[in-house]
Scaffold this active site. Structure first.
Site, PDB file in Angstrom:
ATOM      1  CD1 TRP A   1       0.852   6.018 -10.860  1.00 26.73           C
ATOM      2  CD2 TRP A   1       1.581   7.101  -9.080  1.00 26.73           C
ATOM      3  NE1 TRP A   1       1.091   7.366 -11.256  1.00 26.73           N
ATOM      4  CE2 TRP A   1       1.481   7.903 -10.182  1.00 26.73           C
ATOM      5  CE3 TRP A   1       1.854   7.313  -7.725  1.00 26.73           C
ATOM      6  CZ2 TRP A   1       1.848   9.278  -9.794  1.00 26.73           C
ATOM      7  CZ3 TRP A   1       2.062   8.616  -7.667  1.00 26.73           C
ATOM      8  CH2 TRP A   1       2.330   9.468  -8.403  1.00 26.73           C
TER       9      TRP A   1
ATOM     10  CE  LYS B   1      -3.449  -0.462  -0.598  1.00 23.96           C
ATOM     11  NZ  LYS B   1      -3.900  -0.782  -1.912  1.00 23.96           N
ATOM     12  CB  SER B   2       4.350   2.148  -0.270  1.00 20.44           C
ATOM     13  OG  SER B   2       4.065   1.845   0.758  1.00 20.44           O
ATOM     14  N   GLY B   3       1.896   2.589  -3.218  1.00 18.52           N
ATOM     15  CA  GLY B   3       1.841   3.027  -4.642  1.00 18.52           C
ATOM     16  C   GLY B   3       2.352   1.832  -5.586  1.00 18.52           C
TER      17      GLY B   3
ATOM     18  NE  ARG C   1      -7.971   4.149   1.551  1.00 22.01           N
ATOM     19  CZ  ARG C   1      -8.078   5.297   2.376  1.00 22.01           C
ATOM     20  NH1 ARG C   1      -9.206   5.899   2.731  1.00 22.01           N
ATOM     21  NH2 ARG C   1      -6.958   5.640   2.628  1.00 22.01           N
TER      22      ARG C   1
ATOM     23  NE  ARG D   1       0.439   6.766   0.462  1.00 22.07           N
ATOM     24  CZ  ARG D   1      -0.900   6.075   0.289  1.00 22.07           C
ATOM     25  NH1 ARG D   1      -0.989   4.647   0.050  1.00 22.07           N
ATOM     26  NH2 ARG D   1      -1.572   7.324  -0.034  1.00 22.07           N
TER      27      ARG D   1
ATOM     28  CG  HIS E   1       4.443  -6.308  -1.204  1.00 30.53           C
ATOM     29  ND1 HIS E   1       4.455  -5.215  -1.890  1.00 30.53           N
ATOM     30  CD2 HIS E   1       3.335  -6.993  -1.155  1.00 30.53           C
ATOM     31  CE1 HIS E   1       3.412  -4.721  -2.278  1.00 30.53           C
ATOM     32  NE2 HIS E   1       2.586  -5.717  -2.245  1.00 30.53           N
TER      33      HIS E   1
END
Length: 322
Positions: free
Chosen positions: A68, A63-65, A283, A148, A126
């Site tokens: 993207w 969940k740190s991009g 989100r 992030r 990860h």
């Protein structure tokens, strides 16, 4: 409540955490917390994955991009193969275009055949730097790491983890999840040690390890896309820049653009053994959302821990949202 167990065939002591991160039981291995169902795959992949020198490895804390980064890297490195009108991103979620290392493919002494993948091969994980497959380090392939702000990373992870709970089960209280995260217990955590592994590697081998921050990418995407392309070995030409290609890729891979695609509204992809709706990967995507969820005390505790863990090594984050 945390309990302990021993799995003799692995000869690894396991500490299983059930409280807080209910979406996945976590076990500690080599100082990091992994989903227990990943452990044997991580161990096998470390030994058996065969990297090539032109491979590109994308790594993030969860969940740190990640979504993207996958979209940007795929688009930049494949821009001569796909135009924007028939681009794979229009019909395929970025996680399917740049899949994570398939841990189950290394079970039972197997090594998957990856020779048919187009070059350069794109992979994502990860994994902490310390747990990367040996061949990745020895092959000198390119490693890109996106991190992030810990406060936004925690809030995003908390929201995402709640998607794995049964529909009739209430969300995990943020206070419970926070205490675990702050204590270093989170998927592929401790968060700060995960960052430091790649940060130190980027200082030692800047030609092979690119360290990027989500907030800086959001603040100046044009600059960092050019930096990313240069590192990948696919720099933008003067003519491409004159034609505005950098800005076109920026818009094409933006959070708003990807989120608006039908595939990311209705499609699904497998995550931790569950069919996860693609829309759950989109989100808000903003910087500073933590201020809508964390108390002042929580914010201060994470600030103090980040200063204690990171600043001595020259790693800092711009505080956003106060």
């Amino acid at each position: 409540m945390a309990t302990s167990n021993i799995v003799p065939e692995l000869e690894v002591p396991l500490s299983i955490v059930e409280k807080g991160w209910k979406s996945s039981h976590l076990t500690q291995y080599q100082g990091f917390w992994l989903p227990i169902e990943f452990l044997s795959g991580v161990m096998a992949c470390r030994e058996r994955f065969e990297a090539c020198k032109d491979d590109i490895m994308l790594n993030t804390t969860p969940k740190s991009g990640t979504t993207w980064l996958k979209a940007l890297t795929f688009t930049i490195s494949n821009r001569t193969r796909h135009d924007f009108h028939n681009h794979p991103l229009l019909t395929t979620n970025p996680h399917a275009l740049v899949p994570n290392l398939k841990l189950d493919q290394y079970a039972d002494d197997k090594v998957p055949d990856l020779t048919n993948l187009p070059s350069p091969r794109l992979f994502c994980s990860h994994f902490p730097y310390e747990l990367l497959p040996t061949s990745i380090i020895e092959s000198n392939c390119r490693i890109i790491y996106l991190c992030r702000n810990p406060k936004d990373a925690f809030v995003s992870l908390w929201h995402f983890s709640n998607n794995f709970l049964p529909e009739d089960e209430p969300p995990v209280p943020i206070e419970e999840a926070f205490e675990l995260f702050h204590g270093g217990i989170s998927i592929f955590g401790p968060f700060w040690e995960h960052l430091l592994g790649y940060w130190k590697a980027s200082l030692e081998r800047p030609e092979r390890v690119l360290f990027m921050k989500y907030e800086e990418l959001k603040e100046d995407p044009t600059f960092h896309l050019k930096r990313l392309a240069e590192f990948l070995g696919f720099p933008f030409s003067i003519e491409e820049e004159r034609q505005g290609l950098v800005e076109k890729i920026e818009r094409f891979c933006s959070f708003e653009s990807l989120m608006s695609l039908e595939v990311n509204k209705s499609g699904k992809i497998g995550v931790l053994g569950k069919a996860m709706p693609n829309k759950n990967f989109f989100r808000r995507g903003i910087v500073g959302d933590w201020k809508n969820h964390l108390t002042a005390e929580m914010s201060e505790k994470l600030d103090q821990l980040s200063q204690q863990k990171l600043e001595a090594f020259g790693l800092t984050f711009k505080d956003v949202g106060k």
